[in-house]
Motif scaffolding. Structure first.
Motif, PDB file in Angstrom:
ATOM      1  N   LYS A   1       0.864  -1.175   0.000  1.00  0.00           N
ATOM      2  CA  LYS A   1       0.000   0.000   0.000  1.00  0.00           C
ATOM      3  C   LYS A   1       0.900   1.224   0.000  1.00  0.00           C
ATOM      4  CE  LYS A   1      -4.071   1.711   2.468  1.00  0.00           C
ATOM      5  NZ  LYS A   1      -4.920   1.483   3.643  1.00  0.00           N
ATOM      6  N   GLY A   2       0.660   2.120  -0.927  1.00  0.00           N
ATOM      7  CA  GLY A   2       1.467   3.329  -1.009  1.00  0.00           C
ATOM      8  C   GLY A   2       2.935   3.039  -1.290  1.00  0.00           C
ATOM      9  N   GLY A   3       3.203   1.950  -1.994  1.00  0.00           N
ATOM     10  CA  GLY A   3       4.570   1.596  -2.346  1.00  0.00           C
ATOM     11  C   GLY A   3       5.352   0.920  -1.222  1.00  0.00           C
ATOM     12  N   LYS A   4       4.709   0.680  -0.079  1.00  0.00           N
ATOM     13  CA  LYS A   4       5.384   0.029   1.049  1.00  0.00           C
ATOM     14  C   LYS A   4       4.790  -1.351   1.296  1.00  0.00           C
ATOM     15  CE  LYS A   4       6.897   2.033   4.626  1.00  0.00           C
ATOM     16  NZ  LYS A   4       7.083   2.677   5.926  1.00  0.00           N
ATOM     17  N   LEU A   5       5.654  -2.274   1.747  1.00  0.00           N
ATOM     18  CA  LEU A   5       5.213  -3.625   2.077  1.00  0.00           C
ATOM     19  C   LEU A   5       4.778  -3.681   3.537  1.00  0.00           C
ATOM     20  CD1 LEU A   5       4.952  -6.637   1.277  1.00  0.00           C
ATOM     21  CD2 LEU A   5       7.307  -6.925   2.055  1.00  0.00           C
ATOM     22  N   PHE A   6       3.663  -4.336   3.774  1.00  0.00           N
ATOM     23  CA  PHE A   6       3.131  -4.503   5.125  1.00  0.00           C
ATOM     24  C   PHE A   6       2.853  -5.970   5.391  1.00  0.00           C
ATOM     25  CE2 PHE A   6       2.090  -0.170   4.023  1.00  0.00           C
ATOM     26  CZ  PHE A   6       2.248   0.533   5.205  1.00  0.00           C
ATOM     27  N   GLU A   7       2.977  -6.363   6.659  1.00  0.00           N
ATOM     28  CA  GLU A   7       2.520  -7.667   7.126  1.00  0.00           C
ATOM     29  C   GLU A   7       1.320  -7.394   8.016  1.00  0.00           C
ATOM     30  OE1 GLU A   7       5.506 -10.159   8.928  1.00  0.00           O
ATOM     31  OE2 GLU A   7       7.034  -9.319   7.610  1.00  0.00           O
ATOM     32  N   LEU A   8       0.195  -7.988   7.673  1.00  0.00           N
ATOM     33  CA  LEU A   8      -1.054  -7.798   8.410  1.00  0.00           C
ATOM     34  C   LEU A   8      -1.418  -9.118   9.073  1.00  0.00           C
ATOM     35  CD1 LEU A   8      -2.758  -6.154   5.350  1.00  0.00           C
ATOM     36  CD2 LEU A   8      -1.918  -4.906   7.322  1.00  0.00           C
ATOM     37  N   PHE A   9      -1.719  -9.072  10.350  1.00  0.00           N
ATOM     38  CA  PHE A   9      -2.035 -10.283  11.104  1.00  0.00           C
ATOM     39  C   PHE A   9      -3.509 -10.263  11.493  1.00  0.00           C
ATOM     40  CE2 PHE A   9       2.429  -9.540  11.403  1.00  0.00           C
ATOM     41  CZ  PHE A   9       3.001 -10.793  11.295  1.00  0.00           C
ATOM     42  N   TYR A  10      -4.252 -11.222  10.954  1.00  0.00           N
ATOM     43  CA  TYR A  10      -5.694 -11.319  11.191  1.00  0.00           C
ATOM     44  C   TYR A  10      -6.016 -12.532  12.054  1.00  0.00           C
ATOM     45  CZ  TYR A  10      -6.457  -7.928   7.445  1.00  0.00           C
ATOM     46  OH  TYR A  10      -6.471  -6.797   6.667  1.00  0.00           O
ATOM     47  N   SER A  11      -7.019 -12.372  12.909  1.00  0.00           N
ATOM     48  CA  SER A  11      -7.530 -13.496  13.681  1.00  0.00           C
ATOM     49  C   SER A  11      -8.388 -14.359  12.770  1.00  0.00           C
ATOM     50  CB  SER A  11      -8.384 -13.003  14.846  1.00  0.00           C
ATOM     51  OG  SER A  11      -9.073 -14.095  15.416  1.00  0.00           O
ATOM     52  N   PRO A  12      -8.102 -15.655  12.672  1.00  0.00           N
ATOM     53  CA  PRO A  12      -8.944 -16.526  11.852  1.00  0.00           C
ATOM     54  C   PRO A  12     -10.301 -16.804  12.496  1.00  0.00           C
ATOM     55  CG  PRO A  12      -7.146 -17.767  12.857  1.00  0.00           C
ATOM     56  CD  PRO A  12      -6.943 -16.334  13.228  1.00  0.00           C
ATOM     57  N   GLU A  13     -10.471 -16.347  13.724  1.00  0.00           N
ATOM     58  CA  GLU A  13     -11.737 -16.537  14.440  1.00  0.00           C
ATOM     59  C   GLU A  13     -12.796 -15.565  13.932  1.00  0.00           C
ATOM     60  OE1 GLU A  13     -13.388 -16.594  19.042  1.00  0.00           O
ATOM     61  OE2 GLU A  13     -11.283 -16.189  18.665  1.00  0.00           O
ATOM     62  N   ASP A  14     -12.433 -14.269  13.853  1.00  0.00           N
ATOM     63  CA  ASP A  14     -13.400 -13.249  13.443  1.00  0.00           C
ATOM     64  C   ASP A  14     -12.860 -12.301  12.370  1.00  0.00           C
ATOM     65  OD1 ASP A  14     -11.576 -11.750  14.876  1.00  0.00           O
ATOM     66  OD2 ASP A  14     -12.964 -11.190  16.456  1.00  0.00           O
ATOM     67  N   LEU A  15     -11.664 -12.588  11.872  1.00  0.00           N
ATOM     68  CA  LEU A  15     -10.991 -11.802  10.830  1.00  0.00           C
ATOM     69  C   LEU A  15     -10.694 -10.369  11.265  1.00  0.00           C
ATOM     70  CD1 LEU A  15     -12.871 -13.212   7.745  1.00  0.00           C
ATOM     71  CD2 LEU A  15     -10.606 -13.854   8.569  1.00  0.00           C
ATOM     72  N   SER A  16     -10.577 -10.155  12.579  1.00  0.00           N
ATOM     73  CA  SER A  16     -10.181  -8.827  13.059  1.00  0.00           C
ATOM     74  C   SER A  16      -8.680  -8.656  12.861  1.00  0.00           C
ATOM     75  CB  SER A  16     -10.548  -8.657  14.532  1.00  0.00           C
ATOM     76  OG  SER A  16      -9.906  -9.630  15.332  1.00  0.00           O
ATOM     77  N   LEU A  17      -8.269  -7.434  12.542  1.00  0.00           N
ATOM     78  CA  LEU A  17      -6.853  -7.120  12.370  1.00  0.00           C
ATOM     79  C   LEU A  17      -6.232  -6.988  13.749  1.00  0.00           C
ATOM     80  CD1 LEU A  17      -4.559  -6.422  10.402  1.00  0.00           C
ATOM     81  CD2 LEU A  17      -5.271  -4.046  10.565  1.00  0.00           C
ATOM     82  N   LYS A  18      -5.231  -7.819  14.036  1.00  0.00           N
ATOM     83  CA  LYS A  18      -4.607  -7.846  15.362  1.00  0.00           C
ATOM     84  C   LYS A  18      -3.302  -7.072  15.423  1.00  0.00           C
ATOM     85  CE  LYS A  18      -7.558 -10.557  17.409  1.00  0.00           C
ATOM     86  NZ  LYS A  18      -8.371 -10.074  18.490  1.00  0.00           N
ATOM     87  N   HIS A  19      -2.589  -6.996  14.295  1.00  0.00           N
ATOM     88  CA  HIS A  19      -1.276  -6.368  14.312  1.00  0.00           C
ATOM     89  C   HIS A  19      -0.868  -6.036  12.886  1.00  0.00           C
ATOM     90  CE1 HIS A  19       2.439  -5.456  16.433  1.00  0.00           C
ATOM     91  NE2 HIS A  19       3.138  -6.127  15.521  1.00  0.00           N
ATOM     92  N   THR A  20      -0.114  -4.972  12.693  1.00  0.00           N
ATOM     93  CA  THR A  20       0.412  -4.586  11.394  1.00  0.00           C
ATOM     94  C   THR A  20       1.883  -4.220  11.551  1.00  0.00           C
ATOM     95  OG1 THR A  20      -1.738  -3.680  10.756  1.00  0.00           O
ATOM     96  CG2 THR A  20       0.153  -2.982   9.436  1.00  0.00           C
ATOM     97  N   ILE A  21       2.711  -4.711  10.636  1.00  0.00           N
ATOM     98  CA  ILE A  21       4.129  -4.374  10.626  1.00  0.00           C
ATOM     99  C   ILE A  21       4.468  -3.797   9.256  1.00  0.00           C
ATOM    100  CG2 ILE A  21       6.496  -5.247  10.766  1.00  0.00           C
ATOM    101  CD1 ILE A  21       5.435  -7.548  12.501  1.00  0.00           C
ATOM    102  N   ALA A  22       5.033  -2.592   9.238  1.00  0.00           N
ATOM    103  CA  ALA A  22       5.518  -1.993   7.990  1.00  0.00           C
ATOM    104  C   ALA A  22       6.944  -2.474   7.761  1.00  0.00           C
ATOM    105  CB  ALA A  22       5.481  -0.472   8.087  1.00  0.00           C
ATOM    106  N   LYS A  23       7.237  -2.894   6.558  1.00  0.00           N
ATOM    107  CA  LYS A  23       8.573  -3.407   6.239  1.00  0.00           C
ATOM    108  C   LYS A  23       9.427  -2.348   5.585  1.00  0.00           C
ATOM    109  CE  LYS A  23       8.953  -7.614   7.222  1.00  0.00           C
ATOM    110  NZ  LYS A  23       9.731  -8.021   8.339  1.00  0.00           N
TER     111      LYS A  23
END
Length: 82
Positions: A60-82
């Motif tokens: 997104k915006g030319g930057k790589l991100f790691e997005l961590f979702y809960s497989p229980e409810d698909l809520s976003l739990k954590h984001t790391i910009a690389k």
């Protein structure tokens, strides 16, 4: 003290691993986590299971991100910009 903070930083690079306690048989499909990332404006590159999380790699915006979702409810739990 500063060394302790520095030493903890590499552990984050390994990823966020604790998103849910439910059994894998009850997880929502990984494709739904990818769809959530796309809805949030990310160009999804790939996804995988990391611990009890779906880890989605997106750009997104030319930057790589790691997005961590809960497989229980698909809520976003954590984001790391690389």
């Amino acid at each position: 003290m500063a060394f302790g903070v520095f030493a903890a930083a590499p552990a984050l690079a390994d990823g966020y691993k604790d998103c849910t306690k439910i059994d894998k048989a009850s997880w929502k499909p990984a494709s739904e986590a990818e769809a959530k990332a796309k809805e949030a404006g990310y160009e999804v590159r790939r996804s995988k299971v990391e611990g009890s999380c779906y880890e989605v790699y997106g750009v997104k915006g030319g930057k790589l991100f790691e997005l961590f979702y809960s497989p229980e409810d698909l809520s976003l739990k954590h984001t790391i910009a690389k």
